[in-house]
Design a protein around this motif. Structure first.
Motif: not given
Length: 185
Positions: A67-74, A112-115, A158-162, A164-168
């Motif tokens: 899901l975050l691969r799109h942000a690699r360039r940024r 999926g982002v922070n340590p 999948h768990e992260w998507w449901w 973390t991502v969708l609520p955000q």
């Protein structure tokens, strides 16, 4: 960070300051790498003016996240901006992508982002290495990240998507985060 933390850090008359900012901001669709880099540059300018050594951090490698691969360039663009800012202010850059494989869930929090705590321990050790400090602890077996298999990564994604991502995304779409006045951590 610039508005709420840099002034407090400057007032402490530090000898060393670490600044890791902007990574979450550029993951948002409206996040501007140029604006984030400008805020980081202004922050470093103020911090470096104190005479403190300034440590800056690059972003994680996002290749393992579907899901975050799109942000690699940024992330790469912000990393390049941070390298440039560091050169202009004689700051030290900590490239966190070189420390360890961040694909293992023991190192990355459920967002999926922070340590995690272990991720922070490894970061601290890596910063100490960059600064030439001796290790403060011996690496135990539990500190060695285990890279999960393909299906475990998909399950985690999948768990992260449901969870973390969708609520955000909902918070972002409804501008709830703007209304909450959340304090920086």
């Amino acid at each position: 960070v610039l508005d709420e933390q840099v002034g407090d850090a400057v007032a402490m008359d530090p000898s060393i300051v670490s600044l890791w900012a902007g990574g979450n901001d550029i993951l948002l669709p409206r996040g501007s790498v140029a604006e984030v880099a400008g805020a980081v540059d202004e922050s470093v300018d103020r911090l470096a003016a104190t005479g403190a050594a300034v440590l800056l951090f690059t972003g994680f490698e996002l290749a393992d996240s579907v899901l975050l691969r799109h942000a690699r360039r940024r992330v790469a663009l912000l990393g390049a901006a941070i390298e440039s800012i560091a050169r202009n202010h004689d700051a030290i850059v900590i490239d966190v992508s070189t420390f360890a494989s961040w694909s293992g869930r023991p190192l990355v929090a459920p967002d999926g982002v922070n340590p995690t705590t272990l991720g922070h321990h490894l970061l601290a050790r890596g910063v100490g290495d960059v600064l030439g400090l001796p290790p403060l602890w011996v690496e135990d077996e539990w500190m060695r990240p285990q890279v999960p298999g393909r299906w475990a990564r998909w399950r985690d994604e999948h768990e992260w998507w449901w969870d973390t991502v969708l609520p955000q995304l909902h918070r972002w779409a409804t501008k709830a985060s703007v209304k909450e006045a959340a304090l920086p951590k």
